[in-house]
Design a protein around this motif. Sequence first.
Motif, PDB file in Angstrom:
ATOM      1  N   PHE A  70      22.534 -15.064  -0.982  1.00 55.75           N
ATOM      2  CA  PHE A  70      22.183 -15.125  -2.405  1.00 55.75           C
ATOM      3  C   PHE A  70      20.757 -14.648  -2.677  1.00 55.75           C
ATOM      4  N   GLY A  71      20.014 -14.284  -1.634  1.00 62.34           N
ATOM      5  CA  GLY A  71      18.639 -13.852  -1.789  1.00 62.34           C
ATOM      6  C   GLY A  71      17.729 -14.651  -0.851  1.00 62.34           C
ATOM      7  N   PRO A  72      16.399 -14.512  -0.988  1.00 64.50           N
ATOM      8  CA  PRO A  72      15.704 -13.773  -2.030  1.00 64.50           C
ATOM      9  C   PRO A  72      15.969 -12.269  -2.040  1.00 64.50           C
ATOM     10  N   GLY A  73      15.950 -11.609  -0.857  1.00 61.17           N
ATOM     11  CA  GLY A  73      16.178 -10.173  -0.792  1.00 61.17           C
ATOM     12  C   GLY A  73      14.919  -9.362  -1.023  1.00 61.17           C
ATOM     13  N   VAL A  74      14.830  -8.220  -0.326  1.00 63.41           N
ATOM     14  CA  VAL A  74      13.720  -7.279  -0.499  1.00 63.41           C
ATOM     15  C   VAL A  74      14.275  -5.853  -0.498  1.00 63.41           C
ATOM     16  N   GLY A  75      13.487  -4.918  -1.068  1.00 65.01           N
ATOM     17  CA  GLY A  75      13.927  -3.527  -1.050  1.00 65.01           C
ATOM     18  C   GLY A  75      13.023  -2.629  -1.866  1.00 65.01           C
ATOM     19  N   ALA A  76      13.303  -1.318  -1.782  1.00 68.98           N
ATOM     20  CA  ALA A  76      12.626  -0.293  -2.587  1.00 68.98           C
ATOM     21  C   ALA A  76      11.118  -0.318  -2.364  1.00 68.98           C
ATOM     22  N   ALA A  77      10.690  -0.021  -1.138  1.00 63.08           N
ATOM     23  CA  ALA A  77       9.276  -0.086  -0.774  1.00 63.08           C
ATOM     24  C   ALA A  77       8.589   1.257  -0.967  1.00 63.08           C
ATOM     25  N   ALA A  83      -4.309   3.560   0.231  1.00 64.43           N
ATOM     26  CA  ALA A  83      -4.563   2.413   1.117  1.00 64.43           C
ATOM     27  C   ALA A  83      -3.359   2.157   2.004  1.00 64.43           C
ATOM     28  N   ASN A  84      -3.582   1.431   3.103  1.00 66.46           N
ATOM     29  CA  ASN A  84      -2.484   1.062   4.004  1.00 66.46           C
ATOM     30  C   ASN A  84      -1.773  -0.173   3.468  1.00 66.46           C
ATOM     31  N   ARG A  85      -1.218  -0.028   2.298  1.00 65.55           N
ATOM     32  CA  ARG A  85      -0.536  -1.123   1.605  1.00 65.55           C
ATOM     33  C   ARG A  85       0.785  -0.607   1.044  1.00 65.55           C
ATOM     34  N   VAL A  86       1.822  -1.413   1.155  1.00 61.96           N
ATOM     35  CA  VAL A  86       3.107  -1.082   0.542  1.00 61.96           C
ATOM     36  C   VAL A  86       3.468  -2.176  -0.459  1.00 61.96           C
ATOM     37  N   ILE A  87       4.215  -1.797  -1.489  1.00 63.99           N
ATOM     38  CA  ILE A  87       4.749  -2.759  -2.451  1.00 63.99           C
ATOM     39  C   ILE A  87       6.254  -2.612  -2.485  1.00 63.99           C
ATOM     40  N   PHE A  88       6.958  -3.724  -2.733  1.00 63.39           N
ATOM     41  CA  PHE A  88       8.417  -3.688  -2.741  1.00 63.39           C
ATOM     42  C   PHE A  88       8.945  -4.802  -3.630  1.00 63.39           C
ATOM     43  N   ILE A  89      10.211  -4.674  -3.984  1.00 64.72           N
ATOM     44  CA  ILE A  89      10.896  -5.725  -4.721  1.00 64.72           C
ATOM     45  C   ILE A  89      11.081  -6.937  -3.811  1.00 64.72           C
ATOM     46  N   HIS A  90      10.804  -8.111  -4.333  1.00 63.80           N
ATOM     47  CA  HIS A  90      11.021  -9.366  -3.597  1.00 63.80           C
ATOM     48  C   HIS A  90      11.714 -10.335  -4.544  1.00 63.80           C
ATOM     49  N   GLY A  91      12.866 -10.836  -4.158  1.00 62.46           N
ATOM     50  CA  GLY A  91      13.554 -11.834  -4.974  1.00 62.46           C
ATOM     51  C   GLY A  91      12.771 -13.126  -5.053  1.00 62.46           C
ATOM     52  N   ASP A 112      -0.245  -5.572   3.430  1.00 58.08           N
ATOM     53  CA  ASP A 112      -1.239  -4.707   4.059  1.00 58.08           C
ATOM     54  C   ASP A 112      -0.843  -4.528   5.516  1.00 58.08           C
ATOM     55  N   LEU A 113      -0.870  -3.301   5.996  1.00 58.13           N
ATOM     56  CA  LEU A 113      -0.362  -3.027   7.344  1.00 58.13           C
ATOM     57  C   LEU A 113      -1.108  -3.800   8.418  1.00 58.13           C
ATOM     58  N   GLU A 114      -2.389  -4.095   8.172  1.00 58.16           N
ATOM     59  CA  GLU A 114      -3.146  -4.834   9.187  1.00 58.16           C
ATOM     60  C   GLU A 114      -2.803  -6.318   9.168  1.00 58.16           C
ATOM     61  N   ASN A 115      -2.071  -6.772   8.142  1.00 58.99           N
ATOM     62  CA  ASN A 115      -1.669  -8.176   8.052  1.00 58.99           C
ATOM     63  C   ASN A 115      -0.176  -8.299   7.775  1.00 58.99           C
ATOM     64  N   PRO A 116       0.648  -7.884   8.732  1.00 61.89           N
ATOM     65  CA  PRO A 116       2.087  -7.989   8.509  1.00 61.89           C
ATOM     66  C   PRO A 116       2.523  -9.434   8.307  1.00 61.89           C
ATOM     67  N   GLN A 117       3.603  -9.596   7.558  1.00 60.63           N
ATOM     68  CA  GLN A 117       4.216 -10.899   7.307  1.00 60.63           C
ATOM     69  C   GLN A 117       3.372 -11.791   6.392  1.00 60.63           C
ATOM     70  N   GLN A 118       2.333 -11.216   5.754  1.00 61.85           N
ATOM     71  CA  GLN A 118       1.489 -11.976   4.831  1.00 61.85           C
ATOM     72  C   GLN A 118       1.696 -11.435   3.418  1.00 61.85           C
ATOM     73  N   PRO A 119       2.626 -12.006   2.634  1.00 60.67           N
ATOM     74  CA  PRO A 119       2.957 -11.449   1.323  1.00 60.67           C
ATOM     75  C   PRO A 119       1.829 -11.606   0.317  1.00 60.67           C
ATOM     76  N   ILE A 120       1.598 -10.563  -0.467  1.00 63.06           N
ATOM     77  CA  ILE A 120       0.619 -10.568  -1.549  1.00 63.06           C
ATOM     78  C   ILE A 120       1.395 -10.402  -2.850  1.00 63.06           C
ATOM     79  N   PHE A 121       1.398 -11.425  -3.685  1.00 59.92           N
ATOM     80  CA  PHE A 121       2.130 -11.352  -4.944  1.00 59.92           C
ATOM     81  C   PHE A 121       1.291 -10.560  -5.951  1.00 59.92           C
TER      82      PHE A 121
END
Length: 433
Positions: A70-77, A83-91, A112-121
């Motif tokens: 049912f989610g949350p789900g992620v996608g469309a990065a 910068a070494n930063r990606v943004i994506f959809i997060h449920g 940020d690529l140097e801090n994987p697994q650390q979400p920035i809202f």
Amino acid sequence: MFDKEPVQLTFSNFGHTLNTGQVFSSDNQWIVFDTRNNDGDIKITGSIGLVNTQTAEEKIIYTVPNQTVFGPGVGAASFSPVANRVIFIHGIRNANEQKPYDFTRRTGVAIDLENPQQPIFMDARQLDAPFTPGALRGGTHAHSWSGDGQMISFTYNDEVMAQLAKTDDSVKDLRTIGLMFPKKVSVNDTANVENNHGEMFSILAAEVVENPKLGTDEIDKAFDECWIGKDGYVKLDGSRQKKAIAYQGNVRDEKGNTITEIFVVDIPENIASLGFGADIAGTTRTRPAVPSELKQRRITFSKKGVQGPRHWLRSSPDGALIFFLAEDDKGLAQVFSASPNGGEVSQVTNNAFSVASPINISPNGLFVSYIADQSVFITAIATGKSMRLTPQYEAPEQLNGAVVWSNDSSSVAFNRYVQSDNGVFLQIFLIEI
């Protein structure tokens, strides 16, 4: 037969879905993807990954905690251009069977690529009144970075209005577009994971109404936008508009038919310092208002409007042209262009078959890329000459999605299904141009 053979970059037994644009890191060393194997599977997709364009190394940079069907789900990065930063959809983090991933239940999260697994809202969200200016009350998606990486545009659906529409027939959940810029926003009650602070300040950028007047420029849906130019565009008076967005808007003709036309909204350079009214936050009965400093204007006036597969508008790097799909005289979906200042529309492609995917413009402004006739194509914008870059693929190993340029225009990445002993998985390929 072809100048360059496609190189397969990914091989893992899961999907590797590319977003419709901005998938290359600024140095072109990495491509970002989500692990969907089918377009509509964001709800059940739990990871964002990278693949190295030189070594084909794959790595996961974010995995959703507590992912369920049912989610949350992620996608469309998509990658920041600077910068070494990606943004994506997060449920929304409390997704469950009663409140699953949905249009109004998603937000923009960065890594940020140097801090994987650390979400920035990135965009703040608040569902309890009184609402906070700069925060939203629904779901952002299709996030796109401005040329300087300072702003992000998005498509938006409002949860408060969607819930009100269930009990009030005069209200509809209308899709619109917005933008966010650097300015932190704090909201109340973040112990409730429906709410979150944001690194950026969000506003809506397109005015939508429930019942557009026939034969006017009023719209009831704004969607699938793009930034105009890397540094804006030149107006008719010779001045440069530094930031602007083009988007698709649904109008009604004199007979009440829905037609999709192209609109432009210019963004003030001092937007981050403007004193917005409280109405930009919305109320329990109104969606967030578009700031009065933003004015939308229609630039195309056609009988059939934008036509073809779902796609996002694209701009030339200098901002002089906006590209879109529409039907030619034979009813085939072709690429067309128009100036952000309005005026005549020009046909770019003239193929014997329809464009079958989203489109992208090379950063050097010379080519448009797309899928057609189950092949990867590019077309020279100046001459209209089209070039088939790949063989014609067949199911189950067919092409899927968009053809995305590297930042130096030297290559394109695309998705194709590949059959293996463990199933058929969407993989990433690269072609040198």
